[in-house]
Structures are given as structure tokens and as C-alpha cells.
Write a protein that holds these residues in place. Structure first.
Motif, mmCIF file in Angstrom:
data_model
loop_
_atom_site.group_PDB
_atom_site.id
_atom_site.type_symbol
_atom_site.label_atom_id
_atom_site.label_comp_id
_atom_site.label_asym_id
_atom_site.label_seq_id
_atom_site.Cartn_x
_atom_site.Cartn_y
_atom_site.Cartn_z
ATOM 1 N N LYS A 215 0.843 -1.207 0.000
ATOM 2 C CA LYS A 215 0.000 0.000 0.000
ATOM 3 C C LYS A 215 0.871 1.246 0.000
ATOM 4 C CE LYS A 215 -3.698 -1.721 2.912
ATOM 5 N NZ LYS A 215 -3.237 -1.991 4.269
ATOM 6 N N ASN A 216 0.320 2.308 -0.616
ATOM 7 C CA ASN A 216 1.087 3.555 -0.657
ATOM 8 C C ASN A 216 1.331 4.163 0.718
ATOM 9 O OD1 ASN A 216 1.711 3.710 -3.297
ATOM 10 N ND2 ASN A 216 -0.196 4.774 -3.871
ATOM 11 N N THR A 217 0.426 3.822 1.652
ATOM 12 C CA THR A 217 0.570 4.403 2.991
ATOM 13 C C THR A 217 1.621 3.683 3.833
ATOM 14 O OG1 THR A 217 -1.251 2.995 3.612
ATOM 15 C CG2 THR A 217 -1.740 5.334 3.201
ATOM 16 N N ALA A 218 1.978 2.474 3.420
ATOM 17 C CA ALA A 218 2.984 1.748 4.207
ATOM 18 C C ALA A 218 4.383 2.221 3.824
ATOM 19 C CB ALA A 218 2.826 0.241 3.987
ATOM 20 N N HIS A 219 4.685 3.424 4.299
ATOM 21 C CA HIS A 219 5.948 4.059 3.892
ATOM 22 C C HIS A 219 7.172 3.242 4.235
ATOM 23 C CE1 HIS A 219 3.752 7.560 2.809
ATOM 24 N NE2 HIS A 219 3.234 7.661 4.048
ATOM 25 N N LYS A 220 7.171 2.749 5.466
ATOM 26 C CA LYS A 220 8.358 2.027 5.918
ATOM 27 C C LYS A 220 8.629 0.796 5.064
ATOM 28 C CE LYS A 220 10.458 4.148 9.119
ATOM 29 N NZ LYS A 220 11.775 4.687 8.852
ATOM 30 N N ARG A 222 7.733 0.223 2.054
ATOM 31 C CA ARG A 222 8.189 0.630 0.714
ATOM 32 C C ARG A 222 9.671 1.015 0.742
ATOM 33 N NH1 ARG A 222 3.831 1.344 -2.692
ATOM 34 N NH2 ARG A 222 5.118 2.416 -4.233
ATOM 35 N N SER A 248 7.130 -4.138 10.457
ATOM 36 C CA SER A 248 7.251 -3.922 9.007
ATOM 37 C C SER A 248 7.904 -5.130 8.344
ATOM 38 C CB SER A 248 8.106 -2.695 8.694
ATOM 39 O OG SER A 248 7.897 -1.687 9.605
#
Ligand SMILES: Nc1ncnc2c1ncn2[C@@H]1O[C@H](COP(=O)(O)OP(=O)(O)OP(=O)(O)O)[C@@H](O)[C@H]1O
Ligand SMILES: [Zn+2]
Ligand SMILES: [Zn+2]
Length: 822
Positions: A215-220, A222, A248
Motif C-alpha cells: 500500500k502507498n501508505t505503508a511508507h516504511k 516501501r 514492518s
């Protein structure tokens, strides 16, 4: 048929259980249990469990099937000890008179011990409010505490959380009444060191494809993916760099986007060190020895002694022998005294053989030692360099054992089992059919004697490399200094030599032997020393009654106030320490840069190497030290060696005093003039006509040996007879004396009854040790000097005499073939 029973030795050092115990192998483990393995067994009262070594497997057993207990679990799949090691352990047990478990434990690195942890769980079915009582009882608090922790708890932690004897009693009761379940877990004291690695799982080819699943919100998450590719990175590094949490990582694992692998890490104390030691063209003498070696090793189990003067290139010979072994697919052990395991020796071996070398010594951490041991066990090592205990390295195809500086006393262990690495090596050679090479510039009298009776082949190196001359040795008579009014510890000659060396910018070594310090009495005017008329060892001064005593046979006399020989009043104890020497040298030569090496300055890890390296890099002009600096060191710019006082070793109350003095003097002298700069040695003494000093001065081992061996024969000391030293130590001297006398009487009675009355004379009556008190504990001993070592060790082994047992207040140490008796 598969064997169904195992014989084990319980891992508890107690004389009362020093025997084999039989256990049944449970069906699940049939065919899996092997000799040398460590297992868990039930033992003693209740459900107690302990770890044990399997030392035998058998088909039947005398215990009835319904009475015999079963092995619970195997600790390690692969046997910890090999069949040969089990054989060797039995021999050690019988020869050195120790517990079987001690002989087994000595073969594995410390820290490999099995640790038992007791995990506590709540037995929820049983715990009701009623039975635990009101809210504020200890029981309810314990239950609440365990519930809150929400993880397995150790019983010990719970004891610590609720301290006090009464609490402990009540917690134990909770266990007994099954409110708490206790599960025992065994594991090794040392853990493997692991390193975890992270990489992309390989599910997709490109990073974009991986990112599509996040998901785009899962910054860590990514961010992590963007930092990875299809090569493994250390997880630790990635975590630190990106500051990420386990969750994560776990999410990514769940989606199978990454994979995590772990790799054992080898804790290598020598990694990142780049040693070089190119092969040298052998000299004629070296070549000759290698040729003899090649010829001899065609026969089974050969023993050789290399007698090579200091600086004759013995190390290069060892390296060549090891190389020969490698070519034959055989492995080698090179033993060196602990103290010479400074970079010099390690550098030379690793420099030649690199990765194939393992190093074992006491300065390694438990983890490092264990990793080395594992590497050896896994067959990744072909050469083991180490101190005494490296003789137990678990090599599979051992072909050669080399013992450098074989005369060194540190090859003898001072703890149980009190083994000597040379004797163990001899036995090992017999068991595994390998060869043994001893090397020294000053072989022990015993070893040299075995070349005369052909047990060992003698190989000699008579010259230093490049025919560099042996250094000149001057004996300075300190009695003359006194006559001329010089009361300093430095003779005029030594002072002048140090000064000159400083001017020429060469280095000097000043040596002081501190052992046996201040226990003998001598005349500073004529050098007279009181000796026992019967044993030919120096008498020891005992402070409590101001008498002199022979601590071999008990002969005693008052301490003279005037010298019996020259009537001088200058009769006194001896004593100077390295620190005192340093102070004096500093005062006399304020411009000199000084290093001191003794027990005080080498306490810190690595300090030994540091001092040696500083001296090697010429950061100091003078090195002052004890026996630590006497051997093995190879410094080209050292041109002067001074022995402050040779008499301290000469007058050790020990029959090996002359041998020690010859060895020490020759070895320290050997540090001088090892390069084109020639060397000078000045030995200060009150007894310049002593044969050990005269022969050392003339670099004449052969004649020293001849004189010494005649004395040994005359006095019936080793190698002609064997010694056993039995030392009693305890705080209560009266009861100590009573017990050692009882011991003596029972021993003699036993011999008489066994029809061996003629051997009674082999036992000396108990006397105080020459160091009669250490740390408030009195020390008495009884010496046996005999031709029948086996008979005596057999008697002692049987636990005879009866009724004289070790206790909290009495320690009994039996030392077979002791290296020193002080
Ligand atoms: N064949 C050779 N050619 C040139 N140099 C050599 C040769 N063999 C040994 N050396 C060098 O000679 C010196 C002395 O050798 P080494 O330290 O092995 O002597 P050693 O016999 O062990 O002496 P010690 O008993 O005093 O320790 C070393 O610096 C070593 O590198
Ligand atoms: Zn005198
Ligand atoms: Zn005596």
C-alpha cells in the motif's frame, strides 16, 4: 540387534558418584545414542535431571528392566568427544588420579557446559481463588506476577522477585502441589553467534513489481523494499539505517516479498590480520633434520627431540614438518608455552598456512574458543597452535604433535587433572598412531635422558642461523662488589654495559627471576647457602619458628646468625622485585626509556602483546622483566642481556634448581645478539662457580647434562625414580597435621599388610611445604619417591587411606610427576 543400554558418567565432580551408571535407551532414541555424546538423564532422588557423558553402549545390563531408568534426551547430535578421546580420558583418570568427569571435561573448552533452566507455567486448571487464598498472600502475588509477565518465566527469576527463605519455601510448595508446572530446559552455556541477512524474496524480477504489492501508505515497508535487491544485506545494518520495526519486516515476510536467512558467524580473534611468512631456504642443518624426519615417520609412532641452540631456526623446521604432514593429508598440533603465544609465533604459523590454522589459548573469550573448537571438529582446520590444553583439540586425522620449548613448566597443569601435555601427547601418539616432536635449546633432563635410552631420536642444531656467534656470557661475582663497597644491585660491569648500550642506541633486557623469592638464606660475603645434607636442596626459612627446614625430608636446624663458612654477619634472606629494579634503573639512567613486564603490568588483556610490540618497534631502550621475557622472543636490536641475580633460581628448594638455572640463563642469554649486531650477557651471582652457571656461560648443554644426570642418579631423583607430591591445605593447622599423619600411617600400614613393606622407605614423613602458608591456609605435604609409581597410584586411586577425605576445610592435591615442589 541394536544395543539397548548406555553407560554414562554424570557431570558432577563428586567422588561419591565417580563411577559408571547404566541407563536404558528409550525406543525413540534406539540407534541414535553414541559414545562421546552428552545426554540428559534422571538422577538421584525425585525427578532431578542432570547432564552426562555416554562412555559406553551395551547389549545387556544387570539392573532389572523395571528398575532401570531411561535416558531423557540427547543434547547434541554429533558426539562431543571421539572414541580416542574417551580412551585418553580413562588413562588420564587412572594415571593422574582424578575423577572420570574431570578427565572428560578437560577435553572440551570451558563454557561448553550444559546449563539448566527451569521454566515456570501456571497450572490454570488447579488455580482457583479459593486455593490461592486472599488477594494479598504471597501465592496470589506470584500467580498475578506470572500472569502479567505473559512470557515463560525462570524459576530463578521468580525467587529473585520474591526474595527471602520463607518465600522460597512457599514457592517450592506451590511447585510441589502442582499449582506451578516446572519444565526443565538444558542448553549449552555458549551460544552460536548468528548474523541475519535480508534480501528480496525472488518472487519478481524488478523492484516495481514488489512495490505494487505494498500500500502507498505503508511508507516504511516501501522504503525497505527500495533499499533491497537480490543480494543479501546484514539485517542489522538495514534496521539501523532505516530505523525500522519488526512489524514492518513481518508484514513483508507474510507477503513473501523478502526472505531472511541467517548465517553462523565465526568469532575469529585473528581476522583482519594480515601476516606474512614466506618460506625460507633451509640451512644445511635444518635440511638434515627434515631428511631424518622424513625417514623416521615412515615407521609408526616415532618420537623425536630437537636440541637446537637459541636462534638456530627451530620454528622453520616445525613449519616444514607440518607442511610434510599436510602433503600426506595429516593434521598437526603445535604446542607452545602460553606466554610465547604472542604475535611472534602465531604470526609465523598463520603467515605460512593462513586459513588452515586455529589458535587456542587462554586469552580467547569463551565464544571465540568454542568457535575455534567447532571449526576444528568440523575438519576445517589442519593445524592447531595453542597452549597446553590444545593437546585435546579434536582433530580427526592427527599425524604430528610438536611441543616447542618442551622444558617449560607451564605444560603441566596445576589444577585437576594435573596432567603434563608431554605425557598426554606420548599417550595420544600411542592411541592414534601419530608422531611426536619435542624442541628446545635446553631440553629437560628427563627428555634428554630418553634420547640416551633410545625412546626418543635426538636431532641436533648446533649453530645459529647464518652462523651468528652465540653471545658472550660474563659471570659477575657479587661478593667482590660487596668487598669493594658496592652495595647496589647493579655491578660496575652491568652498569657500564647498560650505559654503553644506551649510547649506541641498542636495546637491553634486564631479567629477574622472582620465584622462590626470599625463602632461602645466603651469605652475601661468601655466597654460602644452607642445604639439606640428605636431599641436596636448599633449606627453606620458616618465619614462625626462625628455623631452616628441608621440605623434602623434614631435616631442620636453627637459622645461623653468622655464616658457618666465612664467619661474616652478612647472612640474610634474598629479595628484589622487578619494581625495585625499575626504580633503580630510572634513577641511574634518567634518559632511558623503560618498559616493565611482569604479572603486574600484564594483567590487562592484550597488554602482553602491547609491551612486546612497543619494544620491538624500539619505543624503549630497556625491558625489565621476569621469566615472561626469557624465551622465544626474537629482537634483532637487543645486544645486552643482564641477569640481575641468578641465585634466586639456583637456590629454589627444589631438586630441579640447577636445571632451571641452566635453562633460564641459557634462554635469556639467547635473546641477545640474534642478528649481525653481536650480543653480550652479564649474569650477576654470589655463586659464580656453580656448575649450572659455568656450563651456561660456555653454551655447553652436553656437559651440564652429564653432571646433572649423575647427581640425579646418585640422589635417585627423576628420571631414575618417580615422585608423587601429596599436598594438604587447610585453615586449621592442628587438624591438618593430624590428618596428614593419619594418612601417612595408614599408607605405611597398607604396604606392610600387602607384603610390600620394602616400599615404606619410598614415603617421606609429612612436613610443611617450603611455602608453608598461602592466603591463610597452611600447607603440608608428603612426598613419595619410588620405582613403583603404578602401585602407589593404584593404592591412592582406590581412595586409600580411608577416612581422610577432602572437606570444606581440607584440600588434598595429589600431583604425579610434579614439576616443582614448593
Ligand atoms: N633457513 C633460514 N634462513 C634464514 N633465516 C632463517 C632460517 N630459519 C630461521 N631463520 C630466522 O632465524 C631466526 C631464529 O629462528 P627461530 O626464532 O626459529 O629460532 P629458535 O631456534 O626457535 O630460537 P629460540 O630457541 O631462541 O626461540 C628467525 O628470525 C628466523 O626467521
Ligand atoms: Zn659466608
Ligand atoms: Zn632433606
Amino acid at each position: 540387534m541394536i544395543s539397548q543400554y548406555a553407560q554414562v558418567i554424570i557431570n558432577q565432580p563428586s567422588i561419591h558418584i565417580d563411577q559408571y551408571f547404566d541407563y536404558k535407551i528409550p525406543t525413540a532414541l534406539l540407534g541414535e545414542i553414541q559414545e562421546g555424546q552428552r545426554v540428559i538423564v534422571p538422577f538421584g532422588r525425585g525427578d532431578r535431571t542432570v547432564d552426562a557423558f555416554v562412555v559406553g553402549i551395551k547389549d545387556h545390563c544387570d539392573i532389572e528392566d523395571n528398575k532401570i531408568k531411561e535416558i531423557i534426551q540427547i543434547i547434541e547430535e554429533a558426539p562431543t568427544l571421539t572414541a580416542n578421546q574417551l580412551k585418553l580420558a580413562k588413562w588420564i583418570r587412572d594415571y593422574y588420579i582424578c575423577l572420570h568427569i574431570e578427565a572428560l571435561q578437560v577435553m572440551i573448552p570451558g563454557g561448553m557446559n550444559i546449563v539448566k533452566k527451569e521454566r515456570v507455567f501456571l497450572n490454570l486448571a488447579r488455580i482457583t481463588e479459593k486455593c490461592i487464598g486472599k488477594n494479598n498472600t504471597l501465592e496470589s502475588k506470584v500467580v498475578q506476577y506470572i500472569q502479567e509477565q505473559n512470557r515463560p518465566m525462570d524459576l530463578d527469576t521468580i525467587y529473585r522477585t520474591f526474595p527471602g527463605q520463607e518465600n522460597k519455601r512457599r514457592i517450592k510448595k506451590m511447585v510441589r502441589e502442582n499449582y506451578l508446572d516446572v519444565q526443565e530446559k538444558f542448553y549449552m552455556g555458549i551460544r552460536e553467534k548468528e548474523e541475519k541477512y535480508i534480501m528480496l524474496s525472488g518472487k519478481y524480477k524488478s523492484q516495481e513489481d514488489y512495490l505494487k504489492e505494498i500500500k502507498n501508505t505503508a511508507h516504511k515497508q516501501r522504503e525497505i523494499i527500495m533499499h533491497l535487491d537480490h543480494f543479501p544485506y546484514k539485517l542489522r545494518d538495514i534496521k539501523n539505517k532505516l530505523n525500522i520495526s519488526n512489524s514492518s519486516i513481518e508484514s513483508l515476510l507474510k507477503k513473501e516479498l523478502i526472505s531472511i536467512t541467517s548465517k553462523m558467524v565465526f568469532r575469529n580473534p585473528y581476522h583482519n590480520r594480515n601476516f606474512q611468512n614466506p618460506r625460507k631456504t633451509l640451512t644445511g642443518e635444518q635440511k638434515n633434520i627434515i631428511e631424518q624426519f622424513e625417514y623416521l615417520i615412515k615407521k609408526p609412532s616415532q618420537k623425536m627431540l630437537i636440541h637446537g641452540v637459541t636462534g638456530s631456526g627451530k620454528t622453520e623446521i616445525y613449519l616444514n614438518m607440518i607442511e610434510k604432514m599436510l602433503k600426506m593429508g595429516k593434521q598437526s598440533i603445535l604446542l607452545v608455552p602460553e606466554i610465547s603465544l604472542t604475535p611472534q609465533m602465531v604470526e609465523r604459523v598463520i603467515g605460512r598456512f593462513g586459513e588452515q590454522v586455529s589458535v587456542l589459548h587462554s586469552h580467547l573469550s569463551h565464544g571465540e574458543k568454542y568457535d575455534q573448537w567447532k571449526r576444528i571438529k568440523a575438519g576445517k582446520t589442519n593445524i592447531v597452535v595453542g597452549a597446553r590444553s590444545a593437546i585435546f583439540a579434536p582433530l580427526k586425522s592427527l599425524g604430528l604433535i610438536i611441543i616447542d620449548e618442551e622444558h617449560e613448566t607451564s605444560y603441566k597443569s596445576s589444577n585437576r587433572p594435573r596432567y603434563h601435555a608431554k605425557e598426554v601427547a606420548e599417550k595420544l601418539c600411542e592411541i592414534v598412531d601419530c608422531h611426536l616432536v619435542l624442541g628446545s635449546a635446553t631440553p629437560s633432563i628427563e627428555s634428554y635422558h630418553s634420547t640416551e635410552n633410545r625412546e626418543y631420536h635426538l636431532l641436533s642444531l648446533k649453530n645459529r642461523i647464518d652462523h651468528i656467534p652465540m653471545p658472550d656470557i660474563t659471570l659477575v661475582d657479587m661478593r667482590n662488589e660487596l668487598k669493594e663497597g658496592n652495595y647496589s644491585i647493579l655491578s660496575k660491569e652491568l652498569r657500564r654495559a647498560i650505559e654503553q648500550n644506551l649510547q649506541e642506541k641498542h636495546q637491553s633486557i634486564l631479567f629477574l627471576n622472582r620465584r622462590g623469592y626470599s625463602t632461602f638464606v645466603s651469605c652475601r660475603k661468601c655466597g654460602y647457602v644452607e642445604k639439606c645434607p640428605k636431599c641436596d636442596v636448599s633449606l627453606t626459612y620458616h618465619q614462625n619458628n626462625h628455623r631452616l627446614l628441608c621440605h623434602y625430608c623434614g631435616y631442620t636446624k636453627p637459622t645461623p646468625k653468622i655464616c658457618p663458612c666465612c664467619k661474616s654477619r652478612k647472612i640474610r634472606f634474598f629479595g628484589t622485585g622487578t619494581q625495585k629494579v625499575e626504580t633503580i634503573i630510572k634513577k641511574e639512567f634518567p634518559q632511558a626509556r623503560i618498559l616493565r613486564m611482569d604479572v603486574d603490568t600484564t594483567r590487562k588483556k592484550g597488554s602482553h602483546d602491547q609491551i612486546i610490540n612497543a619494544f620491538k618497534n624500539q619505543e624503549a631502550d630497556i625491558l625489565i622483566g621476569t621469566q615472561m621475557i626469557s624465551k622465544g622472543l626474537d629482537f634483532p636490536r637487543v645486544t645486552l642481556v643482564g641477569v640481575i641475580i641468578a641465585d634466586t633460581s639456583l637456590n629454589l628448594p627444589d631438586f630441579r634448581a640447577a636445571e632451571r638455572t641452566f635453562q633460564l640463563t641459557t634462554q635469556v642469554a639467547g635473546r641477545a645478539g640474534r642478528s649481525v649486531l653481536s650480543g653480550q650477557v652479564i649474569v650477576q651471582t654470589y655463586e659464580p662457580s656453580h656448575y649450572s652457571l659455568i656450563h651456561a656461560q660456555q653454551h655447553d648443554y652436553d656437559n651440564f647434562y652429564k653432571e646433572e644426570i649423575n647427581l640425579r642418579r646418585e640422589m635417585q631423583y627423576p628420571p631414575f625414580k618417580k615422585l608423587i607430591n601429596i599436598v594438604f591445605t587447610g585453615e586449621d593447622e592442628e587438624s591438618l597435621i593430624r590428618k596428614i599423619n593419619t594418612f601417612y600411617l595408614q599408607l605405611t600400614d597398607y604396604l606392610r599388610e600387602a607384603g610390600k613393606g620394602h616400599l615404606i622407605n619410598d614415603i617421606f614423613k609429612p612436613v610443611p611445604c617450603s611455602i608453608s602458608k598461602i592466603k591463610n591456609k597452611y600447607r603440608w605435604h608428603l612426598i613419595i619417591k619410588t620405582n613403583d609409581l603404578l602401585l602407589f597410584s593404584h593404592i591412592l586411586k582406590k581412595g586409600y587411606p580411608k577416612g581422610v577425605e577432602e572437606s570444606n576445610n581440607l584440600n588434598i592435591a595429589i600431583d604425579i610427576n610434579p614439576m616443582s615442589i614448593i
